[in-house]
Design a protein around this motif. Sequence first.
Motif, PDB file in Angstrom:
ATOM      1  N   ARG A 494      31.718 -22.178 -15.536  1.00  0.00           N
ATOM      2  CA  ARG A 494      31.903 -22.932 -16.681  1.00  0.00           C
ATOM      3  C   ARG A 494      31.913 -22.144 -18.023  1.00  0.00           C
ATOM      4  N   PRO A 495      32.954 -21.359 -18.510  1.00  0.00           N
ATOM      5  CA  PRO A 495      32.740 -20.285 -19.376  1.00  0.00           C
ATOM      6  C   PRO A 495      32.425 -21.225 -20.802  1.00  0.00           C
ATOM      7  N   GLY A 496      32.938 -22.370 -20.826  1.00  0.00           N
ATOM      8  CA  GLY A 496      32.774 -23.042 -22.195  1.00  0.00           C
ATOM      9  C   GLY A 496      31.437 -23.985 -22.183  1.00  0.00           C
ATOM     10  N   GLN A 497      30.591 -23.757 -21.329  1.00  0.00           N
ATOM     11  CA  GLN A 497      29.406 -24.601 -21.170  1.00  0.00           C
ATOM     12  C   GLN A 497      28.239 -24.116 -22.455  1.00  0.00           C
ATOM     13  N   VAL A 498      27.999 -25.030 -23.200  1.00  0.00           N
ATOM     14  CA  VAL A 498      27.136 -24.882 -24.260  1.00  0.00           C
ATOM     15  C   VAL A 498      25.691 -24.696 -23.879  1.00  0.00           C
ATOM     16  N   VAL A 499      24.821 -23.519 -24.031  1.00  0.00           N
ATOM     17  CA  VAL A 499      23.647 -23.246 -23.443  1.00  0.00           C
ATOM     18  C   VAL A 499      22.557 -23.100 -24.699  1.00  0.00           C
ATOM     19  N   ILE A 500      21.591 -23.826 -24.836  1.00  0.00           N
ATOM     20  CA  ILE A 500      20.554 -23.526 -25.618  1.00  0.00           C
ATOM     21  C   ILE A 500      19.466 -23.113 -25.126  1.00  0.00           C
ATOM     22  N   ILE A 501      19.024 -21.746 -25.604  1.00  0.00           N
ATOM     23  CA  ILE A 501      17.816 -21.504 -24.631  1.00  0.00           C
ATOM     24  C   ILE A 501      16.427 -21.731 -25.517  1.00  0.00           C
ATOM     25  N   GLN A 502      15.495 -22.270 -24.682  1.00  0.00           N
ATOM     26  CA  GLN A 502      14.114 -22.411 -25.383  1.00  0.00           C
ATOM     27  C   GLN A 502      13.045 -21.675 -24.762  1.00  0.00           C
ATOM     28  N   THR A 503      12.501 -20.846 -25.871  1.00  0.00           N
ATOM     29  CA  THR A 503      11.803 -19.701 -25.337  1.00  0.00           C
ATOM     30  C   THR A 503      10.491 -19.485 -26.463  1.00  0.00           C
ATOM     31  N   ALA A 504       9.414 -18.626 -25.791  1.00  0.00           N
ATOM     32  CA  ALA A 504       8.394 -18.285 -26.936  1.00  0.00           C
ATOM     33  C   ALA A 504       8.894 -16.925 -27.358  1.00  0.00           C
ATOM     34  N   LEU A 505       9.767 -16.330 -27.124  1.00  0.00           N
ATOM     35  CA  LEU A 505      10.148 -15.085 -27.446  1.00  0.00           C
ATOM     36  C   LEU A 505      10.819 -15.214 -28.963  1.00  0.00           C
ATOM     37  N   PHE A 519      24.170 -16.698 -24.675  1.00  0.00           N
ATOM     38  CA  PHE A 519      23.728 -18.110 -25.143  1.00  0.00           C
ATOM     39  C   PHE A 519      24.484 -18.587 -26.265  1.00  0.00           C
ATOM     40  N   ASP A 520      24.277 -19.880 -26.774  1.00  0.00           N
ATOM     41  CA  ASP A 520      25.032 -20.317 -27.879  1.00  0.00           C
ATOM     42  C   ASP A 520      23.985 -20.347 -28.965  1.00  0.00           C
ATOM     43  N   ASP A 521      22.746 -20.805 -28.586  1.00  0.00           N
ATOM     44  CA  ASP A 521      21.886 -20.830 -29.507  1.00  0.00           C
ATOM     45  C   ASP A 521      20.273 -20.823 -29.020  1.00  0.00           C
ATOM     46  N   ARG A 529      10.053 -31.044 -33.046  1.00  0.00           N
ATOM     47  CA  ARG A 529      10.872 -32.306 -32.566  1.00  0.00           C
ATOM     48  C   ARG A 529      12.124 -32.281 -33.466  1.00  0.00           C
ATOM     49  N   GLY A 530      11.695 -32.185 -34.756  1.00  0.00           N
ATOM     50  CA  GLY A 530      12.845 -32.361 -35.807  1.00  0.00           C
ATOM     51  C   GLY A 530      13.810 -31.362 -35.771  1.00  0.00           C
ATOM     52  N   PHE A 531      13.361 -30.059 -35.595  1.00  0.00           N
ATOM     53  CA  PHE A 531      14.246 -28.761 -35.296  1.00  0.00           C
ATOM     54  C   PHE A 531      15.016 -29.105 -34.077  1.00  0.00           C
ATOM     55  N   LEU A 532      14.569 -29.567 -33.087  1.00  0.00           N
ATOM     56  CA  LEU A 532      15.439 -29.747 -31.697  1.00  0.00           C
ATOM     57  C   LEU A 532      16.400 -30.986 -31.829  1.00  0.00           C
ATOM     58  N   ILE A 533      16.152 -31.857 -32.581  1.00  0.00           N
ATOM     59  CA  ILE A 533      17.304 -32.906 -32.712  1.00  0.00           C
ATOM     60  C   ILE A 533      18.352 -32.293 -33.739  1.00  0.00           C
ATOM     61  N   GLN A 534      17.928 -31.782 -34.577  1.00  0.00           N
ATOM     62  CA  GLN A 534      18.994 -31.063 -35.653  1.00  0.00           C
ATOM     63  C   GLN A 534      19.957 -30.197 -34.854  1.00  0.00           C
ATOM     64  N   LYS A 535      19.179 -29.306 -33.931  1.00  0.00           N
ATOM     65  CA  LYS A 535      19.911 -28.442 -33.286  1.00  0.00           C
ATOM     66  C   LYS A 535      20.897 -29.110 -32.170  1.00  0.00           C
ATOM     67  N   LEU A 536      20.402 -30.104 -31.439  1.00  0.00           N
ATOM     68  CA  LEU A 536      21.272 -30.984 -30.620  1.00  0.00           C
ATOM     69  C   LEU A 536      22.606 -31.644 -31.357  1.00  0.00           C
ATOM     70  N   ARG A 537      22.016 -32.274 -32.562  1.00  0.00           N
ATOM     71  CA  ARG A 537      23.080 -32.909 -33.459  1.00  0.00           C
ATOM     72  C   ARG A 537      24.315 -31.959 -33.657  1.00  0.00           C
ATOM     73  N   GLN A 538      23.979 -30.740 -34.015  1.00  0.00           N
ATOM     74  CA  GLN A 538      24.907 -29.526 -34.226  1.00  0.00           C
ATOM     75  C   GLN A 538      26.027 -29.284 -33.263  1.00  0.00           C
ATOM     76  N   TYR A 539      25.486 -29.544 -31.826  1.00  0.00           N
ATOM     77  CA  TYR A 539      26.513 -29.031 -30.758  1.00  0.00           C
ATOM     78  C   TYR A 539      27.044 -30.874 -30.405  1.00  0.00           C
ATOM     79  N   LEU A 540      26.376 -31.615 -30.479  1.00  0.00           N
ATOM     80  CA  LEU A 540      26.743 -33.109 -29.737  1.00  0.00           C
ATOM     81  C   LEU A 540      27.766 -33.688 -30.904  1.00  0.00           C
ATOM     82  N   ASN A 541      27.649 -33.570 -32.237  1.00  0.00           N
ATOM     83  CA  ASN A 541      28.621 -34.428 -32.760  1.00  0.00           C
ATOM     84  C   ASN A 541      29.787 -33.613 -33.380  1.00  0.00           C
TER      85      ASN A 541
END
Length: 541
Positions: A494-505, A519-521, A529-541
């Motif tokens: 799925r070349p177009g699949q949006v993937v956000i990584i979550q990491t301690a790096l 990865f995309d972001d 939490r606020g940052f995560l929601i902001q990030k999801l909003r960027q890709y979902l809306n």
Amino acid sequence: MTEINQKKILIVDDNEANLFSLQKIMEKMGPVIHTAVNGKEALDLFHQFTYSLILLDIQMPGMDGFEVLEKMRSVPVKKYTPVILISAIFTEEQYKLKGILTGAVDFLPKPVNPAIIRAKARVFLELEEHKEYLKTLINELEVKNKQLNQEISRRKKVEKELRKAKIKAEKKSEIQNQVLVNMSHEIRTPVNSILGFADLIADPDISGERKEKYLRYVSNSSQNLLFLIDEILDHSRMEAGEFTVNEGICDLSELCTEIREVFERIKHQQGKSHLSILLKTPEEPVRVITDPQRVRQVMINLVSNAVKYTEAGAVTLGYKILNKEVRFFVADTGIGIPTDQLSNLFQRFKRVETEDSLKAQGTGLGLSISQRIVNLLGGEISVQSDPGQGSEFSFTLPLKLAAQPDLTEKQTASEPEEDPDFSPYTLVIAEDEEMNFLFLQEALRLTGIQIVWAKNGAEAINKTIQLAPDLVLMDVKMPDINGFEAIQAIKKERPGQVVIIQTALAADDKEIKKYHKLFDDMVTKPINRGFLIQKLRQYLN
Ligand code: ADP
């Protein structure tokens, strides 16, 4: 006989005929022959040359052979030159004795028997040869001795260095022990509080109000624990020489404002609601090239100390632009620091030994880490304090002004006023740690997003390919197939699949940089939490 050829023999006789015949006898043996017809001439030559043998007539006008011999023996460096006395008339034993006592090595009567004199001469010439051989041996011995002495001093030096290294290693291990002792105490405190309050929260009869209060305590203690772990890790990275800084663009006013906001919130949790947190920054925004994360770390350290050691009044933070540098400052109206303890305040584990200071918890690592960071960034840190009145910590950084806009992103954001509606969307969360997954699930619950949990890399690949979700939140560190490998497999299907990584790096980590095209972001752990929601909003809306 080449060696003998180089040797010299001196023949002394006042009788020219004798001199001539002796010269002829000796010449056949090969050495250079010098002749003298009286004592004075003989002594002159003796001073000038070194002889392997001297044949000395006793009876000579003026200075006789005994006198010449005596004078020769008085020259220290040549006193062992072999001298054979020759005489026709002094053949009695008493003369022989006198000759020997004066230092002659032998006595020969005239007329001289050529075979005997040659045989005797040969003994002395060979002796000379042995002497020379001995000399080369001694020289060699001296060279070896010198080498040996050099080797001994080299070894002594190595030994000294080893001893020094041993003392250093012992000291290091002592320090490490001290770290462990300090740390285990510091870690126990928040852990005990987390465990204790978690137990209380589990009580089914607990009131809502208490539950909220205890949850706040658990959250505060967890934050403290996280801070402590970061401090310990930074300290050990620094000790191992593995601590690095990464340059980026830092908006100074934005950084100070953000830190003020963080502490404006934190101060309530720490029971310091009455404390004012003030900001003093220039009106014009200033953006410099430095390591923004590290500057933030130092400022947070200093402000957190200021809040910790101040009961009433204000904490003021900000910066000034000076000639070629930026000067950050954090001033407080707190307990202050005794003057005699200011000089070693930046040493690791140093804590001010006063009752007021020790009331607050601390490892004594924060200032030493801050100092090392500031130095790595090319600046200096300093402190001024008035005991009982307050302290001011300040540090400088080189003023390298940035031209381009800031591309680095803050990983904090305030809570959304209203949770967005993500209910039409599906999210695959790849996360091997159940606690982390539960946190993410809870953080996103109010958005209504449909969450699918993939517990490892293989599940992440299968579920994403099967469900074609709107988004994948991919953990990087997973035991079987890691996040990057999983994304590679997903993107193949799925070349177009949006993937956000979550990491301690960190964003500037080697691995992240290596795979950044994959990865995309990214969102960094611990996830805000606020940052995560902001990030999801960027890709979902
Ligand atoms: P700690 O974890 O103990 O706070 P730090 O290295 O940050 O370690 O600070 C070292 C010591 O310096 C502290 O223990 C405290 O005694 C003193 N100190 C630091 N900042 C302040 C301040 N703003 N006011 C008074 N004392 C301070």
